[in-house]
Write an enzyme that holds these catalytic residues in place. Structure first.
Site, PDB file in Angstrom:
ATOM      1  N   GLY A 130       0.829  -1.213   0.000  1.00 19.40           N
ATOM      2  CA  GLY A 130       0.000   0.000   0.000  1.00 19.40           C
ATOM      3  C   GLY A 130       0.855   1.252   0.000  1.00 19.40           C
ATOM      4  O   GLY A 130       0.938   1.955   1.021  1.00 19.40           O
ATOM      5  N   SER A 132       1.533   3.495  -3.439  1.00 12.89           N
ATOM      6  CA  SER A 132       1.086   4.511  -4.405  1.00 12.89           C
ATOM      7  C   SER A 132      -0.322   5.027  -4.100  1.00 12.89           C
ATOM      8  O   SER A 132      -1.188   4.273  -3.668  1.00 12.89           O
ATOM      9  CB  SER A 132       1.087   3.920  -5.818  1.00 12.89           C
ATOM     10  N   GLU A 249      12.237  -5.622  -2.912  1.00 12.29           N
ATOM     11  CA  GLU A 249      11.313  -5.587  -4.041  1.00 12.29           C
ATOM     12  C   GLU A 249      12.030  -5.442  -5.385  1.00 12.29           C
ATOM     13  O   GLU A 249      11.586  -5.957  -6.393  1.00 12.29           O
ATOM     14  CB  GLU A 249      10.308  -4.431  -3.864  1.00 12.29           C
TER      15      GLU A 249
HETATM   16  C1  FAD Z   1       2.221  -3.606 -12.833  1.00  9.25           C
HETATM   17  C2  FAD Z   1       2.249  -2.616 -11.714  1.00  9.25           C
HETATM   18  C3  FAD Z   1       2.045  -3.046 -10.419  1.00  9.25           C
HETATM   19  C4  FAD Z   1       2.045  -2.123  -9.362  1.00  9.25           C
HETATM   20  N1  FAD Z   1       1.793  -2.564  -8.094  1.00  9.25           N
HETATM   21  C5  FAD Z   1       1.776  -1.698  -7.076  1.00  9.25           C
HETATM   22  C6  FAD Z   1       1.438  -2.130  -5.756  1.00  9.25           C
HETATM   23  O1  FAD Z   1       1.159  -3.307  -5.528  1.00  9.25           O
HETATM   24  N2  FAD Z   1       1.409  -1.218  -4.760  1.00  9.25           N
HETATM   25  C7  FAD Z   1       1.721   0.104  -4.981  1.00  9.25           C
HETATM   26  O2  FAD Z   1       1.723   0.860  -4.018  1.00  9.25           O
HETATM   27  N3  FAD Z   1       2.018   0.561  -6.212  1.00  9.25           N
HETATM   28  C8  FAD Z   1       2.042  -0.316  -7.261  1.00  9.25           C
HETATM   29  N4  FAD Z   1       2.323   0.130  -8.546  1.00  9.25           N
HETATM   30  C9  FAD Z   1       2.496   1.565  -8.761  1.00  9.25           C
HETATM   31  C10 FAD Z   1       3.917   1.999  -9.083  1.00  9.25           C
HETATM   32  O3  FAD Z   1       4.721   1.915  -7.933  1.00  9.25           O
HETATM   33  C11 FAD Z   1       3.819   3.425  -9.632  1.00  9.25           C
HETATM   34  O4  FAD Z   1       3.201   3.327 -10.911  1.00  9.25           O
HETATM   35  C12 FAD Z   1       5.162   4.101  -9.769  1.00  9.25           C
HETATM   36  O5  FAD Z   1       5.725   4.366  -8.523  1.00  9.25           O
HETATM   37  C13 FAD Z   1       5.062   5.420 -10.569  1.00  9.25           C
HETATM   38  O6  FAD Z   1       4.079   6.248 -10.044  1.00  9.25           O
HETATM   39  P1  FAD Z   1       2.945   6.908 -10.997  1.00  9.25           P
HETATM   40  O7  FAD Z   1       2.303   5.786 -11.742  1.00  9.25           O
HETATM   41  O8  FAD Z   1       2.096   7.776 -10.152  1.00  9.25           O
HETATM   42  O9  FAD Z   1       3.758   7.758 -12.054  1.00  9.25           O
HETATM   43  P2  FAD Z   1       4.399   9.205 -11.830  1.00  9.25           P
HETATM   44  O10 FAD Z   1       5.156   9.249 -10.565  1.00  9.25           O
HETATM   45  O11 FAD Z   1       3.332  10.229 -12.027  1.00  9.25           O
HETATM   46  O12 FAD Z   1       5.435   9.282 -13.022  1.00  9.25           O
HETATM   47  C14 FAD Z   1       5.033   9.515 -14.383  1.00  9.25           C
HETATM   48  C15 FAD Z   1       6.302   9.703 -15.205  1.00  9.25           C
HETATM   49  O13 FAD Z   1       7.019  10.862 -14.751  1.00  9.25           O
HETATM   50  C16 FAD Z   1       8.358  10.509 -14.421  1.00  9.25           C
HETATM   51  N5  FAD Z   1       8.805  11.251 -13.223  1.00  9.25           N
HETATM   52  C17 FAD Z   1       8.114  11.426 -12.080  1.00  9.25           C
HETATM   53  N6  FAD Z   1       8.849  12.133 -11.204  1.00  9.25           N
HETATM   54  C18 FAD Z   1      10.038  12.384 -11.800  1.00  9.25           C
HETATM   55  C19 FAD Z   1      11.220  13.054 -11.399  1.00  9.25           C
HETATM   56  N7  FAD Z   1      11.335  13.625 -10.202  1.00  9.25           N
HETATM   57  N8  FAD Z   1      12.241  13.129 -12.273  1.00  9.25           N
HETATM   58  C20 FAD Z   1      12.148  12.557 -13.507  1.00  9.25           C
HETATM   59  N9  FAD Z   1      11.040  11.904 -13.949  1.00  9.25           N
HETATM   60  C21 FAD Z   1      10.003  11.819 -13.100  1.00  9.25           C
HETATM   61  C22 FAD Z   1       8.304   9.021 -14.109  1.00  9.25           C
HETATM   62  O14 FAD Z   1       9.564   8.411 -14.259  1.00  9.25           O
HETATM   63  C23 FAD Z   1       7.269   8.517 -15.098  1.00  9.25           C
HETATM   64  O15 FAD Z   1       7.859   8.289 -16.339  1.00  9.25           O
HETATM   65  C24 FAD Z   1       2.299  -0.749  -9.608  1.00  9.25           C
HETATM   66  C25 FAD Z   1       2.518  -0.314 -10.922  1.00  9.25           C
HETATM   67  C26 FAD Z   1       2.481  -1.214 -11.971  1.00  9.25           C
HETATM   68  C27 FAD Z   1       2.694  -0.702 -13.360  1.00  9.25           C
END
Ligand code: FAD
Length: 384
Positions: A130, A132, A249
């Site tokens: 838990g 994101s 992880e």
């Molecule tokens: C298959 C899958 C399983 C998952 N399972 C889980 C789970 O079980 N539990 C959980 O908590 N989460 C889970 N996640 C979520 C995952 O951890 C997040 O998708 C990830 O941390 C990115 O966050 P976001 O999707 O909000 O993207 P964002 O953080 O909004 O990023 C979008 C883009 O902007 C870029 N970016 C963002 N900030 C910066 C920066 N400071 N500098 C440069 N580039 C940047 C990123 O690299 C990315 O390309 C899962 C995701 C996937 C795809």
């Protein structure tokens, strides 16, 4: 302790690898499971998890006192490698075994260890992650899910997103604020608490993948009463504790073996259909990447064995590993002519479709490429 150099020669390790292979072969022959790509996320089978537990292949590094096997990280690595490369259905227990049990072992109270870890080792208790939230992904410290101390319980409000397996899991380890955000240090005031996903006030809504599979979810917490004793570790220390969890992880073979069944099927297809073998440079490069990555990932297993927290090294493995997972897809398409489809009667086309449709998630889950590279740039000592 078994070290990396002994992986091929150590009698116990060789026997273990053969035992896992034999078990998987029998399970496949009995039709217990269908090989699939990304099986650590997609392959849900409580029965298979229980069988692995009976063999002693869940909770392998956990002390016997808590139901584990007290084996080394390298022995565990061998088991994971065999399971993943064979696309076995391991998703039910995956998160609990990979990161929740070791985290509880490190930070949990004795009661928490006794309550959760033995059932994890039996392959009967599943956890979700838990972290994101809808407005907090990479910038996780901006999260707003909040637990308020109500004396005898925490009152939890907020939501999580992309929560893999929450619809199957018994519990979720929630990172939340237990103190208001300190603008000078946003990493302070967060805590980790275990929430029973059957608690009143918890709502789980599916988010479907492009394949139509239901793997992840939105999870909402509305005035959820969480027992006080479910706080893990020290109140306010959730960020630091969470970093430990991320090393577990990010470093494992699941970070580069998701599409391995496709690579094996590609090699099998080339061998059997008399394809033009004159240009296999892409395939050769794939194999070279695999050998290097495996070595790096094993080094991380070895550092974990030494009770270190190799966050930089784990970030490197995950960054290179996800590139490799995509490299297998490109290599397949560049090497032979296929029509990827989930409904194809050719395994290579099914595995290619599974890999392609899951691939957008490879570089996002467990930390995006950009974030990992930022960690690496800060962690690598280039002064020599
Ligand atoms: C298959 C899958 C399983 C998952 N399972 C889980 C789970 O079980 N539990 C959980 O908590 N989460 C889970 N996640 C979520 C995952 O951890 C997040 O998708 C990830 O941390 C990115 O966050 P976001 O999707 O909000 O993207 P964002 O953080 O909004 O990023 C979008 C883009 O902007 C870029 N970016 C963002 N900030 C910066 C920066 N400071 N500098 C440069 N580039 C940047 C990123 O690299 C990315 O390309 C899962 C995701 C996937 C795809």
């Amino acid at each position: 302790m078994v070290n990396i150099a002994e992986l091929k020669t150590h009698a116990g390790i060789k026997e273990l690898r053969l035992a896992v292979r034999e078990f998987i072969k029998e399970e496949k022959e009995n039709g217990t499971f269908k090989v699939m790509c990304d099986a650590s996320i997609s392959g849900f089978s409580p029965e298979f998890s229980k069988k692995l537990a009976k063999k002693g292949w869940i909770g392998m590094t956990i002390p016997k006192k808590y139901g584990g096997q007290e084996k080394s990280n390298l022995e565990r690595y061998v088991v994971l490698e065999e399971l993943l490369s064979n696309g076995a259905p391991v998703s039910a227990h995956w998160v609990a075994d990979r990161q929740t049990a070791p985290l509880l072992l490190k930070f949990g109270t004795e009661e928490q260890k006794m309550k959760y870890i033995p059932s994890i080792c039996e392959g009967e208790m599943y956890f979700s992650i838990g972290l994101s939230e809808p407005n907090s992904g990479s910038d996780l410290a901006s999260l707003s899910t909040r637990a308020v101390d109500k004396g005898d319980h925490w009152l939890l409000n907020g939501s999580k997103i992309w929560t893999t397996g929450a619809h199957h899991s018994h519990n979720i380890l929630v990172l939340c604020r237990t103190s208001p955000k300190n603008e000078k240090n946003k990493y302070e005031g967060m805590s980790q608490i275990i929430v029973d996903l059957k608690s009143p006030g918890v709502t789980i809504r599916p988010i479907y993948l492009m394949t139509g599979e239901h793997e992840f979810n939105e999870v909402f917490f509305e005035d959820v009463k969480v027992p006080k004793e479910n706080l893990v570790g020290v109140e306010g220390n959730g960020w630091q504790q969470g970093l430990t969890e991320l090393a577990f992880e990010r470093s494992g073979p699941d970070r580069f073996l998701s599409t391995y069944p496709l690579l094996e099927e590609l090699i099998g297809t080339i061998k059997s259909d008399g394809s033009d073998l004159s240009d296999l440079r892409d395939l050769g490069s794939c194999i070279a990447s695999l050998v290097t990555l495996r070595k790096m990932s094993l080094e991380v297993a070895s550092l974990l064995e030494q009770k270190k927290t190799p966050n930089t090294e784990a970030a490197m493995v995950k960054d290179l590993g996800t590139q490799f997972e995509n490299q297998i897809i490109h290599t397949t398409r560049n090497t032979i002519s296929i029509f990827p489809s989930l409904d194809s009667d050719k395994l290579i086309e099914v595995y290619a479709a599974q890999s392609i449709l899951h691939s957008p998630g490879f570089t996002l889950r467990g930390g995006t490429t950009e974030i990992l590279r930022s960690i690496i740039s800060k962690g690598v000592n280039i002064s020599g």
